[in-house]
Design an enzyme around this catalytic site. Structure first.
Site, PDB file in Angstrom:
ATOM      1  N   GLU A  51       0.778  -1.145  -0.081  1.00  0.00           N
ATOM      2  CA  GLU A  51      -0.071  -0.021  -0.217  1.00  0.00           C
ATOM      3  C   GLU A  51       0.859   1.246  -0.165  1.00  0.00           C
ATOM      4  O   GLU A  51       1.605   1.364   0.971  1.00  0.00           O
ATOM      5  CB  GLU A  51      -0.770   0.091   1.204  1.00  0.00           C
ATOM      6  CG  GLU A  51      -2.156  -0.574   1.250  1.00  0.00           C
ATOM      7  CD  GLU A  51      -2.868  -0.419   2.523  1.00  0.00           C
ATOM      8  OE1 GLU A  51      -2.710   0.607   3.178  1.00  0.00           O
ATOM      9  OE2 GLU A  51      -3.770  -1.505   2.891  1.00  0.00           O
ATOM     10  N   ASP A  62      -5.486   8.981  10.919  1.00  0.00           N
ATOM     11  CA  ASP A  62      -3.877   8.490  11.172  1.00  0.00           C
ATOM     12  C   ASP A  62      -3.369   8.717  12.689  1.00  0.00           C
ATOM     13  O   ASP A  62      -3.653   9.940  13.275  1.00  0.00           O
ATOM     14  CB  ASP A  62      -3.070   9.070  10.173  1.00  0.00           C
ATOM     15  CG  ASP A  62      -2.955   8.257   9.016  1.00  0.00           C
ATOM     16  OD1 ASP A  62      -2.771   7.100   8.743  1.00  0.00           O
ATOM     17  OD2 ASP A  62      -2.914   8.687   7.763  1.00  0.00           O
TER      18      ASP A  62
END
Lengths: 269, 389
Positions: A51, A62
């Protein structure tokens, strides 16, 4: 040579009862030279696919480690062209999905961005702030470009909704393991993951289900495999190793342990 | 409740938040029709908040402008010193109804943080507020007020350390604690249903304005003016006036005047920030730009999606006012009317005076004075000192 396709590789692993291991690498203009050896290392360690994270200024999904990685990458002047270059440098060895937030993709135009990712050799797109309800134009644009658009589920998702997510998802279904951001969070009580994995496989028996967010060690992996997941995604732990050391052997050792624990198989095996 | 305003709005959020947003929408849908909830909202608004707020004729400022009559909608007199009370109260009552045990909020100028801290105290819900460290410094009195009201203030050190970064951090907290916590988003921004719901709670401003102006003058004003950061006091003022002939003027922060400042509607382009598709300030790569404004409450790269639609349709005109002009208006209001306005509505006052000067004396202009300026004394005094050097 046609680059390996993420959906095909993950789908084959599922059919053959093998695990899959995806590694998240943040695209960073300052790490351009390091990337080919990293990808080669991942390949040797038995990683299934990569990824590639494209940094965004406001990464709400995040945790601190990947926030810092994104702001460092942006500080280093990382641009969309660096992403396309990184896909090119990766896709000959391992299948690539791009993971980024909605705005940098939308800003380029959905169709244009999807075509560019596919032309560079990418085969999937993962957008953590793209809710299912907003995803119809994205599904169309990615399908037209030949990209898989990966939907995400979470412990907050009811089983009925995870079935809809699975039906809409292509490539694989990405299940977030915990309540929280990447790299940290709190465990859900009970075992909603097992129920969600079962529900997804119930409606889409061929669709691989991978679990991510907060996966760190081999000990995390074993119970997830036992719940019926096809594999895991690791990101924060990898970023910690990369930002702490430029010695590739350390990452290699870490990924080998993980891929053994999961019974992973790369596209080359 | 609309999910989209024309092309704008939506809910671009991680999956973990989707069920919570659905739960919130369902709770609000049932509450807004529930006479018990409505009665409770009105009771708290009056007894704790001090509603209704008056409509005040700024006669000296009118003489200064030399044109239309200037009136203030006095949201600065609301408890806590800003319009933020309206929304924090509404969402606090909803949170209690949903059985949430904890409130979180972001704050820029600190007014929404103070309002949420007040409501958290009154409703016995522990409250935690995220605030950029740059804003904590320039709005220090509000940090102290939040702490005295029992809230925990979490300093945010990422990005430009202002409102945008505080929202990021509050969203991350919500993703982690969504089962126990309600996120009291402070402006008409963010994912659906926040823009519609915040507009509902703030529309009390425009509805009062409507009935007060009819009672006072037998008709509506000719022009309504409000400042726009995320746009909550502006949408609260404008929304009840959309289907009337009243002209509407939204005023964004132009910063020092070297760049776009924080004028997302005037200088920005469509994009996705904090869960909504709207106008945002972004670079050629689709990265959100850092903003700058003298007023922490307007210092934001995005804007509520309904404003984006109103900009495109032309129903509301949006302009940009610079730091120095807002400071000038601050002093006008202080000297002419004996009111220290917050720097946010000082932007709106400046534009209102300019607009009034071009209108005849028989016309009426209403400015929403969204907050009081005690929090801004240090910033104003520092700028004045720099000016006189």
């Amino acid at each position: 040579m046609t680059p390996p396709n993420l959906a095909e590789v993950l789908g084959r692993n599922r059919r053959e009862h093998r695990g899959s291991l995806l590694v998240y690498l943040m695209v960073d203009a300052a790490r351009r030279r390091r990337l080919p050896s990293l990808v080669r290392g991942c390949w040797e360690a038995g990683v299934t696919g990569i990824e590639l994270g494209f940094p965004f200024s406001d990464p709400i999904a995040d945790g601190p480690v990947l926030q810092a990685a994104a702001s460092r990458a942006l500080g280093n002047g990382t641009q969309w062209s660096d992403l396309l270059g990184a896909i090119g440098a990766t896709a000959d060895e391992l299948p690539v999905a791009v993971m980024t937030y909605a705005n940098p993709v939308l800003h380029r135009g959905l169709r244009h961005a999807c075509r560019a990712i596919a032309a560079a050799g990418g085969s999937g797109l993962i957008v953590p702030d793209l809710a299912l309800e907003e995803s119809a134009p994205w599904v169309r644009a990615s399908r037209r470009a030949g990209l898989s658009l990966v939907q995400m589920g979470s412990p907050a998702t009811p089983a009925s909704r995870v079935r809809t997510l699975a039906r809409s998802s292509s490539g694989f279904l990405y299940l977030v393991s915990r309540f929280g951001t990447t790299g940290r969070g709190v465990r859900a009580p009970g075992s909603p993951l097992r129920v969600l994995i079962g529900a997804a496989h119930g409606v889409c028996p061929e669709l691989p289900v991978l679990v991510g967010f907060g996966i760190r060690t081999s000990a995390d992996v074993t119970p997830i495999r036992r719940m019926g997941a096809d594999g895991v995604v690791v990101g924060t732990a990898v970023e910690e190793i990369l930002s702490g050391s430029t010695e590739p052997a350390r990452l290699l050792r870490y990924l080998r342990r993980l891929s053994r624990a999961i019974g992973a198989r790369g596209p080359g095996d | 409740m609309p999910r989209r305003f024309g092309a704008y709005g939506g809910a671009y959020v991680p999956e973990t938040l989707v069920p919570a947003l659905g739960e919130l929408e369902a709770a609000w849908r049932s509450s807004r029709r529930d006479p018990v909830f409505r009665a409770e909202l009105i009771r708290w608004s009056r007894t704790l908040g001090g509603r209704p707020t008056p409509l005040y004729h700024a006669e000296n400022l009118t003489r200064r402008a030399g044109g239309a009559q200037i009136w203030f909608k006095r949201e600065d007199l609301l408890h806590g010193g800003a319009h933020k009370f309206n929304n924090a109260l509404g969402q606090g009552l909803l949170a209690r109804r949903m059985g949430k045990r904890r409130l979180i909020a972001e704050t820029g100028a600190g007014q929404h943080g103070v309002a949420t801290a007040m409501i958290g105290a009154a409703l016995n819900l522990p409250t935690e507020v995220y605030m950029g460290t740059r804003d904590m410094k320039r709005q220090a009195p509000n940090v102290q007020r939040m702490r005295l009201l029992g809230a925990t203030v979490h300093p945010v050190t990422s990005g430009a350390r202002t409102l945008k970064d505080a929202i990021n951090e509050a969203l991350r907290d919500w993703i982690t604690n969504v089962r126990s916590t309600h996120y009291v988003l402070g402006s008409a921004v963010g994912p659906h249903p926040f823009p519609s719901m915040v507009c509902d709670f703030q529309s009390v401003i425009g509805m009062e304005l409507r009935s007060q102006s009819r009672a006072l003058w037998g008709r509506l004003p000719d022009l309504a003016v409000a400042c726009v950061g995320g746009g909550s006091n502006a949408i609260g003022t404008f929304h009840p006036l959309l289907r009337t002939p009243v002209q509407l003027l939204g005023v964004e922060a132009g910063g020092a005047g070297r760049g776009p400042g924080a004028s997302s509607l005037v200088c920005g382009t469509p994009g996705i920030l904090h869960g909504a598709f709207s106008y945002i300030l972004q670079d050629a790569e689709g990265q959100v730009r850092e903003t700058e404004s003298i007023s922490a409450g307007l210092d934001y790269a995005g804007v509520g999606p309904e404003h984006a639609m109103l900009r495109d349709s032309g129903r509301v005109r949006y302009v940009s006012v610079r730091d120095a002009q807002a400071l000038q208006a601050f002093h006008w209001v202080a000297r002419d009317e004996g009111i220290l306005p917050a720097l946010e509505p000082a932007h709106a006052v400046y534009a209102a005076v300019r607009a009034a000067a071009r209108l005849s004396r028989t016309k009426r202009v209403v400015v929403t004075l969204s907050g009081r300026g005690d929090k801004d004394l240090e910033v104003v005094l520092r700028h004045d000192a720099a000016q006189s050097r």
